[in-house]
Design a protein around this motif. Structure first.
Motif, PDB file in Angstrom:
ATOM      1  N   ASN A 162     -31.131 -14.979 -14.128  1.00 55.37           N
ATOM      2  CA  ASN A 162     -29.933 -15.633 -14.616  1.00 55.37           C
ATOM      3  C   ASN A 162     -28.774 -14.645 -14.669  1.00 55.37           C
ATOM      4  N   THR A 163     -28.104 -14.460 -13.533  1.00 63.48           N
ATOM      5  CA  THR A 163     -26.949 -13.556 -13.522  1.00 63.48           C
ATOM      6  C   THR A 163     -25.696 -14.273 -13.999  1.00 63.48           C
ATOM      7  N   ASN A 164     -25.705 -15.614 -13.941  1.00 65.51           N
ATOM      8  CA  ASN A 164     -24.530 -16.377 -14.399  1.00 65.51           C
ATOM      9  C   ASN A 164     -24.237 -16.120 -15.869  1.00 65.51           C
ATOM     10  N   ALA A 165     -25.298 -16.111 -16.701  1.00 65.93           N
ATOM     11  CA  ALA A 165     -25.092 -15.919 -18.141  1.00 65.93           C
ATOM     12  C   ALA A 165     -24.457 -14.560 -18.398  1.00 65.93           C
ATOM     13  N   GLN A 166     -24.935 -13.543 -17.673  1.00 64.61           N
ATOM     14  CA  GLN A 166     -24.344 -12.216 -17.853  1.00 64.61           C
ATOM     15  C   GLN A 166     -22.884 -12.199 -17.423  1.00 64.61           C
ATOM     16  N   TYR A 167     -22.616 -12.748 -16.240  1.00 66.62           N
ATOM     17  CA  TYR A 167     -21.256 -12.739 -15.716  1.00 66.62           C
ATOM     18  C   TYR A 167     -20.290 -13.436 -16.674  1.00 66.62           C
ATOM     19  N   LEU A 168     -20.672 -14.625 -17.124  1.00 68.87           N
ATOM     20  CA  LEU A 168     -19.792 -15.377 -18.021  1.00 68.87           C
ATOM     21  C   LEU A 168     -19.610 -14.656 -19.351  1.00 68.87           C
ATOM     22  N   SER A 169     -20.702 -14.094 -19.885  1.00 67.80           N
ATOM     23  CA  SER A 169     -20.614 -13.382 -21.168  1.00 67.80           C
ATOM     24  C   SER A 169     -19.636 -12.217 -21.076  1.00 67.80           C
ATOM     25  N   LYS A 170     -19.736 -11.483 -19.982  1.00 70.52           N
ATOM     26  CA  LYS A 170     -18.858 -10.342 -19.771  1.00 70.52           C
ATOM     27  C   LYS A 170     -17.393 -10.796 -19.718  1.00 70.52           C
ATOM     28  N   GLU A 171     -17.119 -11.818 -18.950  1.00 73.15           N
ATOM     29  CA  GLU A 171     -15.742 -12.275 -18.794  1.00 73.15           C
ATOM     30  C   GLU A 171     -15.190 -12.831 -20.105  1.00 73.15           C
ATOM     31  N   LEU A 172     -16.023 -13.578 -20.846  1.00 74.82           N
ATOM     32  CA  LEU A 172     -15.558 -14.138 -22.118  1.00 74.82           C
ATOM     33  C   LEU A 172     -15.316 -13.026 -23.122  1.00 74.82           C
ATOM     34  N   SER A 173     -16.230 -12.064 -23.128  1.00 74.80           N
ATOM     35  CA  SER A 173     -16.084 -10.942 -24.059  1.00 74.80           C
ATOM     36  C   SER A 173     -14.802 -10.168 -23.764  1.00 74.80           C
ATOM     37  N   ASP A 174     -14.438 -10.049 -22.477  1.00 74.58           N
ATOM     38  CA  ASP A 174     -13.182  -9.383 -22.124  1.00 74.58           C
ATOM     39  C   ASP A 174     -11.960 -10.161 -22.615  1.00 74.58           C
ATOM     40  N   LEU A 175     -12.118 -11.462 -22.821  1.00 74.99           N
ATOM     41  CA  LEU A 175     -11.009 -12.261 -23.362  1.00 74.99           C
ATOM     42  C   LEU A 175     -10.992 -12.215 -24.891  1.00 74.99           C
ATOM     43  N   GLY A 176     -11.982 -11.534 -25.482  1.00 73.18           N
ATOM     44  CA  GLY A 176     -12.073 -11.498 -26.932  1.00 73.18           C
ATOM     45  C   GLY A 176     -12.756 -12.738 -27.496  1.00 73.18           C
ATOM     46  N   ILE A 177     -13.434 -13.505 -26.637  1.00 75.05           N
ATOM     47  CA  ILE A 177     -14.173 -14.686 -27.109  1.00 75.05           C
ATOM     48  C   ILE A 177     -15.621 -14.273 -27.364  1.00 75.05           C
ATOM     49  N   ASN A 178     -16.134 -14.564 -28.562  1.00 70.98           N
ATOM     50  CA  ASN A 178     -17.502 -14.174 -28.912  1.00 70.98           C
ATOM     51  C   ASN A 178     -18.514 -15.126 -28.311  1.00 70.98           C
TER      52      ASN A 178
ATOM     53  N   LYS B  40      -4.712 -18.347 -26.326  1.00 73.64           N
ATOM     54  CA  LYS B  40      -3.792 -17.214 -26.523  1.00 73.64           C
ATOM     55  C   LYS B  40      -4.565 -15.906 -26.717  1.00 73.64           C
ATOM     56  N   CYS B  41      -5.463 -15.632 -25.767  1.00 74.40           N
ATOM     57  CA  CYS B  41      -6.322 -14.443 -25.872  1.00 74.40           C
ATOM     58  C   CYS B  41      -5.533 -13.169 -25.615  1.00 74.40           C
ATOM     59  N   GLY B  42      -5.904 -12.077 -26.281  1.00 70.87           N
ATOM     60  CA  GLY B  42      -5.431 -10.746 -25.907  1.00 70.87           C
ATOM     61  C   GLY B  42      -6.113 -10.385 -24.596  1.00 70.87           C
ATOM     62  N   ILE B  43      -5.894  -9.200 -24.117  1.00 66.35           N
ATOM     63  CA  ILE B  43      -6.556  -8.894 -22.849  1.00 66.35           C
ATOM     64  C   ILE B  43      -7.306  -7.573 -22.952  1.00 66.35           C
ATOM     65  N   ILE B  44      -8.273  -7.466 -22.062  1.00 66.10           N
ATOM     66  CA  ILE B  44      -8.994  -6.216 -21.863  1.00 66.10           C
ATOM     67  C   ILE B  44      -8.754  -5.838 -20.423  1.00 66.10           C
ATOM     68  N   LYS B  45      -8.311  -4.601 -20.211  1.00 62.54           N
ATOM     69  CA  LYS B  45      -8.078  -4.202 -18.831  1.00 62.54           C
ATOM     70  C   LYS B  45      -8.917  -2.980 -18.512  1.00 62.54           C
ATOM     71  N   SER B  46      -9.519  -3.002 -17.352  1.00 57.54           N
ATOM     72  CA  SER B  46     -10.318  -1.853 -16.938  1.00 57.54           C
ATOM     73  C   SER B  46      -9.787  -1.286 -15.643  1.00 57.54           C
ATOM     74  N   LYS B  47      -9.916   0.010 -15.516  1.00 56.50           N
ATOM     75  CA  LYS B  47      -9.655   0.659 -14.245  1.00 56.50           C
ATOM     76  C   LYS B  47     -10.956   1.344 -13.867  1.00 56.50           C
ATOM     77  N   ILE B  48     -11.375   1.153 -12.633  1.00 60.80           N
ATOM     78  CA  ILE B  48     -12.629   1.773 -12.230  1.00 60.80           C
ATOM     79  C   ILE B  48     -12.376   2.800 -11.137  1.00 60.80           C
ATOM     80  N   LEU B  49     -12.722   4.059 -11.454  1.00 67.70           N
ATOM     81  CA  LEU B  49     -12.596   5.130 -10.471  1.00 67.70           C
ATOM     82  C   LEU B  49     -13.944   5.299  -9.783  1.00 67.70           C
ATOM     83  N   ARG B  50     -13.906   5.547  -8.482  1.00 63.23           N
ATOM     84  CA  ARG B  50     -15.166   5.733  -7.754  1.00 63.23           C
ATOM     85  C   ARG B  50     -15.212   7.105  -7.108  1.00 63.23           C
ATOM     86  N   PHE B  51     -16.381   7.710  -7.185  1.00 64.45           N
ATOM     87  CA  PHE B  51     -16.555   9.108  -6.808  1.00 64.45           C
ATOM     88  C   PHE B  51     -17.543   9.287  -5.666  1.00 64.45           C
ATOM     89  N   ALA B  52     -17.277  10.274  -4.832  1.00 64.77           N
ATOM     90  CA  ALA B  52     -18.247  10.693  -3.815  1.00 64.77           C
ATOM     91  C   ALA B  52     -18.415  12.202  -3.913  1.00 64.77           C
TER      92      ALA B  52
END
Lengths: 411, 411
Positions: A19-35, A173-185
């Motif tokens: 069940n990857t859907n539950a994880q994906y949705l949880s992550k996105e909702l949590s980023d909106l500040g929704i529990n 009227k959610c606040g936001i969570i913003k991420s920047k992802i750096l990738r390394f080699a």
């Protein structure tokens, strides 16, 4: 704002699907500040699904279903939701027409049971599905928000990004969570963490999280704020600090894959490329040709499994293969310069190795891979020993190829 | 015997971790013939965990928890379970000693908070954890079986295999569940369901479930029985019945991928192959070369992106490309016969199309792909129109290529 996720599908209860859907949705909702307080999985069973939904209506404000929207008899999510909410299901001709178009374009006739997908509860909004036939459904009733999404992640993901998240953000009227992802080699997770451990320790907003993934080390920098601009203002100084320490190893500041970065650099610098793959069997070319527009700089690849092909297509002399072996530095370099000469490109790549599971020896074990790059600055070759099964070795070798090109592309 | 799984951990609700435990346990229980009707995920929160557990005691015979057994304050699963069941927690000196040993061996002193892991409910059996410190717990109370397992899959998995499954099999005199998965090419999910709807309707053991996956339609036929032999005897006649109706579309009776089936058929029939790919960019060859030992029959591929390469490497005359276009039936056939002639293989494959996102026109839209197969029986070509993004089109086209080879390989 409390949410819960209900995943519907007997295949989940049988353990056939993760069940990857539950994880994906949880992550996105949590980023909106929704529990998210509950994730429940239930089968395609009317009575149990009904009970779970009634419980969810009692304890959550937002209820998101995934699965059970398809055309077959056991797809019952929509029917159960409508029944519990006391909403009539009505035919939506827009949906019917757009499904009809999809089938027509494929030269197929739509079978009768597909029509059921055009039914939506009265007063609901339907969410377009650009990657499948079952539309999503968005219901606002009393103070509850109920969202129905199809089960396949490739269909659900875009619908969440394009419709559900913007709609929730606007409504609540959610606040936001913003991420920047750096990738390394070229740097490991622990070396990276050591190099910036003081920066990591002193931060709470943004948070800084190193992560070792199959396709390399990443660093996620996450800020909470009221606006995107405010979040950027929190993130940017930390990125500068990190860049000052380990900037040489960063190939992307916005979570791009190494193949996308390499493809875009080739396009930007107008450098043409051709490849001669043996053990990677076309995987490097596949990744490179996923980059839109790459045909402007990518000419051709030869997937050269046989010695005859190495001779005929790449001009690798048979005596080199006999003296040093098909898996050798000499062969890799001749493959790279051979394909470059034939196709008259700026870069030529040669890859030869032993992907296994058989074909290895004490001297040349499974996982041994030579990667060569030919350009007007000369020819160079790297020797690697990868672990893993056949597919893993192909993937690790391919990653190493893009790293090698990336390090040499600007020279 | 009805079971449910309760996964405990706030990290799951935040979407930081995929819940693979629920899938793993569901699969294993289902194979024992134990029905899993619910999977629930809840955070490390006493009140919510308690409610879920009370509900589970009401509706299930076997309740399996994962997570929340560690040494920290937010690990509360054991405490909540003991409280709800009215069982006292008592120190188990065996557990305490064995934990002490683990720390001693590492040259560490056991911190005080670890002691909490040596508490078990009165009358419970503890399950040894050979890969971590938190032991599992097996409680038999009244007619309910409650099992507590640690969250990390590497610790939980061995405990399930070595203790939980044998114990459940013995206690509940479980039968077994056996599934056979048929895979189809050239028929859609709804057409398949229509063709065998009477067979599906009339069955309860075995059950028959169609499923549309990204790589095609499958049919899972699942039987419950006391022995493997008995299960096979239930499944086999149904498979024969289905074979009689739609056997022409079945490429695997044991859940193999189409590329594995094609690879193995080539090897078995000693038929050699070579490919000329344009829009699929090496993906077909990548899939084919994932088959171990394929080098015995796979000679080479040309990934021919430029017209020059189509001319130089495949002998496709420029006037054909100019008259009909690089994306045309004529070009696809010449690519297939060209590569076959060059490499002297039994089969030659030619693929040309528009993967997008740009490059399409009204006459030749994005997603248009021609697939040709050349062999001593002659040359044939299929025209397809695929939807989706660039990668999806590449993948769908690749699947169609294997379908085409499969349908013609035995001719």
């Amino acid at each position: 704002m409390d949410a819960e996720i209900i995943s519907v599908g007997t295949e989940l209860l049988l353990g056939q699907t993760t069940n990857t859907n539950a994880q994906y949705l949880s992550k996105e909702l949590s980023d909106l500040g929704i529990n998210v307080y509950f994730q429940t999985t239930v089968g395609d069973n009317e009575s149990r699904l009904k009970k779970i939904f009634i419980k969810a209506l009692d304890r959550s404000d937002i209820i998101i279903f995934t699965g059970g929207l398809g055309p077959t008899q056991d797809d019952i999510t929509k029917e159960v939701v409508a029944k519990v909410l006391g909403l009539e299901l009505i035919f939506n001709t827009d949906i019917l027409n757009s499904m009809d178009d999809v089938f027509r374009q494929k030269g197929l006739e739509m079978s009768k049971n597909n029509e059921k997908q055009a039914l939506i509860p009265k007063g609901a909004i339907y969410i377009e599905n650009n990657y499948g036939t079952a539309p999503g459904i968005y219901i606002q009733k009393d103070d509850k928000t109920i969202i129905l999404l199809p089960g396949p992640p490739k269909e659900m993901g875009p619908m969440v990004r394009e419709f559900v998240l913007p709609k929730l953000r606007e409504t609540f009227k959610c606040g936001i969570i913003k991420s920047k992802i750096l990738r390394f080699a070229g740097i490991g997770e622990s070396a990276l963490e050591e190099a910036i451990s003081d920066i990591i320790k002193n931060q709470s907003n943004p948070t800084i999280a190193p992560l070792a993934k199959e396709d390399g080390v990443t660093l996620r920098i996450t800020a909470k704020a009221q606006t995107v601009e405010r979040a950027s203002a929190i993130i940017d100084p930390v990125v500068s600090l990190i860049k000052g320490r380990v900037g040489n190893y960063i190939y992307s500041y916005d979570n791009k894959s190494i193949q996308d970065v390499v493809g875009e650099l080739l396009l930007k610098n107008k450098k043409t490329i051709s490849l001669a793959e043996s053990c990677t069997g076309g995987y490097v070319t596949h990744l490179l040709t996923n980059v839109p527009g790459i045909s402007a700089v990518f000419d051709r690849s030869i997937i050269s499994y046989s010695n005859t092909s190495k001779l005929e297509d790449l001009n690798v002399p048979l005596n080199v293969i006999n003296d040093y072996g098909a898996v050798s530095e000499n062969t890799a370099i001749l493959m790279a310069s051979g394909i470059r000469g034939l196709s008259k490109t700026d870069f030529g790549v040669g890859i030869t190795g032993i992907a296994g599971p058989s074909g290895g020896s004490a001297e040349k074990p499974v996982g041994l891979v030579f990667i060569a790059l030919s350009s007007k600055s000369g020819d160079l070759c790297e020797r690697h020993l990868f672990s893993g099964d056949r597919e893993t070795i192909k993937k690790r070798a391919s990653r190493a190829v893009f790293n090698l090109i990336w390090r040499n592309i600007s020279k």
